[in-house]
Design a protein around this motif. Structure first.
Motif, PDB file in Angstrom:
ATOM      1  N   GLN A 177      48.400  37.362  79.212  1.00  0.00           N
ATOM      2  CA  GLN A 177      49.279  36.633  78.302  1.00  0.00           C
ATOM      3  C   GLN A 177      48.528  35.576  77.513  1.00  0.00           C
ATOM      4  O   GLN A 177      48.750  35.427  76.304  1.00  0.00           O
ATOM      5  CB  GLN A 177      50.427  35.993  79.090  1.00  0.00           C
ATOM      6  N   TRP A 178      47.639  34.812  78.150  1.00  0.00           N
ATOM      7  CA  TRP A 178      46.890  33.796  77.396  1.00  0.00           C
ATOM      8  C   TRP A 178      45.982  34.436  76.357  1.00  0.00           C
ATOM      9  O   TRP A 178      45.850  33.938  75.237  1.00  0.00           O
ATOM     10  CB  TRP A 178      46.059  32.935  78.345  1.00  0.00           C
ATOM     11  N   ARG A 179      45.343  35.536  76.727  1.00  0.00           N
ATOM     12  CA  ARG A 179      44.406  36.168  75.792  1.00  0.00           C
ATOM     13  C   ARG A 179      45.130  36.815  74.620  1.00  0.00           C
ATOM     14  O   ARG A 179      44.667  36.723  73.473  1.00  0.00           O
ATOM     15  CB  ARG A 179      43.537  37.191  76.534  1.00  0.00           C
ATOM     16  N   THR A 180      46.249  37.479  74.903  1.00  0.00           N
ATOM     17  CA  THR A 180      46.999  38.056  73.778  1.00  0.00           C
ATOM     18  C   THR A 180      47.601  36.960  72.898  1.00  0.00           C
ATOM     19  O   THR A 180      47.644  37.098  71.672  1.00  0.00           O
ATOM     20  CB  THR A 180      48.122  38.984  74.274  1.00  0.00           C
ATOM     21  N   LEU A 181      48.032  35.861  73.525  1.00  0.00           N
ATOM     22  CA  LEU A 181      48.539  34.727  72.748  1.00  0.00           C
ATOM     23  C   LEU A 181      47.431  34.140  71.881  1.00  0.00           C
ATOM     24  O   LEU A 181      47.656  33.806  70.708  1.00  0.00           O
ATOM     25  CB  LEU A 181      49.098  33.663  73.690  1.00  0.00           C
ATOM     26  N   ALA A 182      46.225  34.028  72.464  1.00  0.00           N
ATOM     27  CA  ALA A 182      45.087  33.496  71.702  1.00  0.00           C
ATOM     28  C   ALA A 182      44.784  34.382  70.499  1.00  0.00           C
ATOM     29  O   ALA A 182      44.558  33.885  69.385  1.00  0.00           O
ATOM     30  CB  ALA A 182      43.856  33.383  72.603  1.00  0.00           C
ATOM     31  N   GLN A 183      44.784  35.698  70.706  1.00  0.00           N
ATOM     32  CA  GLN A 183      44.507  36.611  69.605  1.00  0.00           C
ATOM     33  C   GLN A 183      45.597  36.559  68.545  1.00  0.00           C
ATOM     34  O   GLN A 183      45.322  36.594  67.341  1.00  0.00           O
ATOM     35  CB  GLN A 183      44.358  38.043  70.142  1.00  0.00           C
TER      36      GLN A 183
ATOM     37  N   HIS B 232      56.411  31.837  69.385  1.00  0.00           N
ATOM     38  CA  HIS B 232      55.904  32.504  70.586  1.00  0.00           C
ATOM     39  C   HIS B 232      56.190  31.675  71.832  1.00  0.00           C
ATOM     40  O   HIS B 232      55.478  31.780  72.830  1.00  0.00           O
ATOM     41  CB  HIS B 232      54.399  32.750  70.457  1.00  0.00           C
ATOM     42  N   GLN B 233      57.228  30.851  71.767  1.00  0.00           N
ATOM     43  CA  GLN B 233      57.506  29.918  72.856  1.00  0.00           C
ATOM     44  C   GLN B 233      57.755  30.640  74.185  1.00  0.00           C
ATOM     45  O   GLN B 233      57.299  30.190  75.240  1.00  0.00           O
ATOM     46  CB  GLN B 233      58.702  29.048  72.500  1.00  0.00           C
TER      47      GLN B 233
END
Length: 591
Positions: free
Chosen positions: A91-97, A15-16
């Motif tokens: 983006q941070w929240r979807t990445l976290a999920q 996911h870079q």
């Protein structure tokens, strides 16, 4: 070992692009967020300097046009700030999920590949704490903490650079407390790290206690041990509270200390900057900008304590999750395929010696040949090693010496999936999943039809009692099948093995929890089920295996007798003694 953050970054490599995009959006949002003090300084400069303002030098001379241009700048900057705030949050929240989901699946998948001894040495509650609490802690950090660290860093670099360009003297005063703050932050971080590691450890312990107690609630109630167990939970909960208290006591002191460092810097800037403006060495607009931007530079550092607090919690959790993923698989799968349709079912134990960790050997130099299609029984006193053979055959454990062959192939060369699909296992300790009767019978044969499920239940003498349940095959059995009796659970386990239709069937005390009438019915079914199928029956009740093709007697890890029922009785040895004890002819302290 690499830092947990490095390990997490390596894990998130697929996911870079999203990581880099989220970082860029966080930085751009902060840059546009820092623009309003610039606009304020420019507005003051326009009002005070008029045609001599900074904008006038760029060709916009009328004051009305200068103010109109500032209005346009404000609209564009606020719009871009809002846009990038939406983008970084999304983006941070979807990445976290996404990372939370993948970490949990990978960690759980890795757990399933580990050998049984791993689970015997660790509590279920501690593993649940890693799969739930620690991964959720990491998700919370990615939701907020990562963005805050980036924005604090961006603020320091952008504002510090701008101040150094406009007034090196004022910039020096503004930046003066930053090294002190960073030094203090690192000191706090080093002291907080072990405290939060202790917090995560205590969280795992209390999770283990609660999971264990909820699983044993019937025993707690039957021994009226509610007060005792509540006391033990209170003790673990208090240890968790004390661990958190020690971490909180340190982290709470951070912000007040930072405030004083900021206060002294702000006072110095107000005075020194004001004197430079009065003496004509600094423009009024520039002074206004510096006063406003100083707060934007220093005040976010007060949140550094909370950010570091979240960061340390997340790194402690990351360490536990990554350590779990790094545990090596001790029983790897082989590479050779063995389609179930090609399995004959011949099993050989050659020179097998096995001991559980830190214990005396359970099986010693054992040689055993089980011809394809025959029913073999293994009997012996408790602790003689009978069930250990089953675990070795299923490759739940690896023998220290010797090898086990299936149709002439070493089990270590076979794919684990092919090996275990070829074996139907009915344990005396039946585990049913929370779900319907039909779902539990079809477990492992997920595409079975209702007709096939019912046929398997009839062969296991389970259909009649199932039809008497409130919703028949749709009746929910409860966690671990607690709504059913022991005998009913055992009959469902037999039905599950019948439905799987494996070439090898293992019955480990398969009728131990049923009454005599049901046992007789199941025995009639087993005669049909085991026909032309390799069957290994472990039994204490010798009446259930008297018609086996061959009976092996184990004693202290060794095979000591072998033969048919009548032959073993004629030997008048260990088997005969066990038979006489069970039929009431003799008492023995060996059973």
């Amino acid at each position: 070992m690499p830092h947990p953050l490095v390990r997490l970054y390596r894990y998130s490599a697929p996911h870079q692009r999203q990581v880099l995009s989220a970082i860029a959006c966080s930085i751009l949002n902060k840059i546009f967020d820092l623009a309003p003090p610039v606009l304020i300084g420019m507005a003051v400069d326009v009002v005070v300097q008029r045609q001599d303002s900074w904008l006038a030098k760029w060709g916009v001379v009328p004051v009305e046009q200068q103010l109109g241009l500032l209005v346009l700048f404000s609209f564009v900057i606020w719009s871009l700030e809002s846009l990038f705030e939406y983008l970084y949050a999304w983006q941070w929240r979807t990445l976290a999920q996404t990372l939370q989901h993948e970490l949990r699946l990978d960690a759980y998948g890795h757990l399933q590949e580990l050998e049984l001894s791993f689970f015997e040495e660790r509590s279920t509650g501690q593993l649940l704490s890693v799969l739930n609490d620690d991964i959720n802690q990491l998700e919370r950090f990615l939701d907020h903490g990562a963005n805050e660290i980036l924005q604090v860093t961006t603020t320091v670099l952008a504002v510090g650079g701008a101040m150094a360009y406009l007034s090196p003297t004022v910039a020096g005063l503004a930046i003066l407390p930053i090294p002190v703050i960073l030094w203090g932050s690192l000191r706090f971080q080093r002291r907080l790290a072990p405290r939060y590691a202790r917090v995560r450890e205590q969280a795992g312990l209390i999770s283990a206690r609660l999971a264990n107690n909820l699983g044993g609630i019937a025993t707690i109630k039957s021994f009226t041990a509610e007060a005792f167990e509540k006391g033990r939970v209170a003790e673990d909960s208090d240890a968790y509270r004390q661990a958190n208290r020690r971490a909180i006591a340190l982290s709470s002191a951070f912000v007040p200390l930072i405030r004083f460092a900021i206060l002294f810097a702000f006072i110095a800037i107000l005075y020194v900057g004001g004197m430079e403006t009065i003496n004509g060495r600094l423009d009024v607009g520039t002074y206004s900008f510096l006063v406003f931007i100083t707060q934007r530079l220093l005040w976010p550092l007060t949140s550094l304590g909370r950010v570091l607090d979240d960061y340390q919690r997340a790194m402690a959790s990351t360490q536990r999750v990554m350590d779990l993923l790094a545990i090596p698989v001790q029983i790897p799968s082989g590479r050779q395929s063995l389609p179930i349709g090609q399995v004959q079912g011949a099993v050989q134990f050659e020179g097998i010696t096995f001991a559980y960790r830190d214990r005396e050997p359970s099986v010693i130099d054992l040689n055993l040949n089980i011809p394809a299609g025959q029913t073999i029984a293994i009997v012996g006193a408790t602790g003689s090693g009978k069930s250990t053979l089953v675990k070795l055959l299923l490759r739940f454990y690896e023998p220290q010496t010797g090898r086990i062959l299936l149709d002439g192939i070493d089990l270590r060369d076979l794919k684990l999936k092919d090996l275990r699909q070829a074996i139907g296992f009915v344990s005396q300790d039946v585990f049913l999943f929370h779900g319907s009767v039909a779902e539990n019978i079809a477990y492992g044969s997920f595409d079975a039809t209702q007709t096939e499920i019912e046929q398997a239940a009839k062969l296991a003498e389970a259909h009649e009692f199932i039809m008497d349940l409130p919703q028949g095959y749709d009746t929910v059995v409860g966690e671990r099948g607690q709504k059913l009796s022991g005998g009913q659970r055992q009959r469902l386990a037999i039905a599950r093995a019948i439905l799987k239709d494996p070439p090898i069937l293992i019955l480990d005390e398969a009728t131990s929890a049923v009454d005599n009438e049901t046992e007789a019915a199941i025995q009639r079914s087993l005669e049909q089920i085991t026909r032309d199928r390799t069957t290994l029956a472990i039994a204490h009740r010798l009446s259930t295996i008297r018609h086996a093709d061959c009976i092996y007697v184990m004693d202290q890890g060794r095979l000591v007798e072998a033969g048919h029922h009548d032959e073993l009785l004629a030997l008048d040895g260990l088997y005969a003694n066990l038979w006489k004890v069970q039929t009431g002819e003799r008492l023995s302290d060996r059973v």
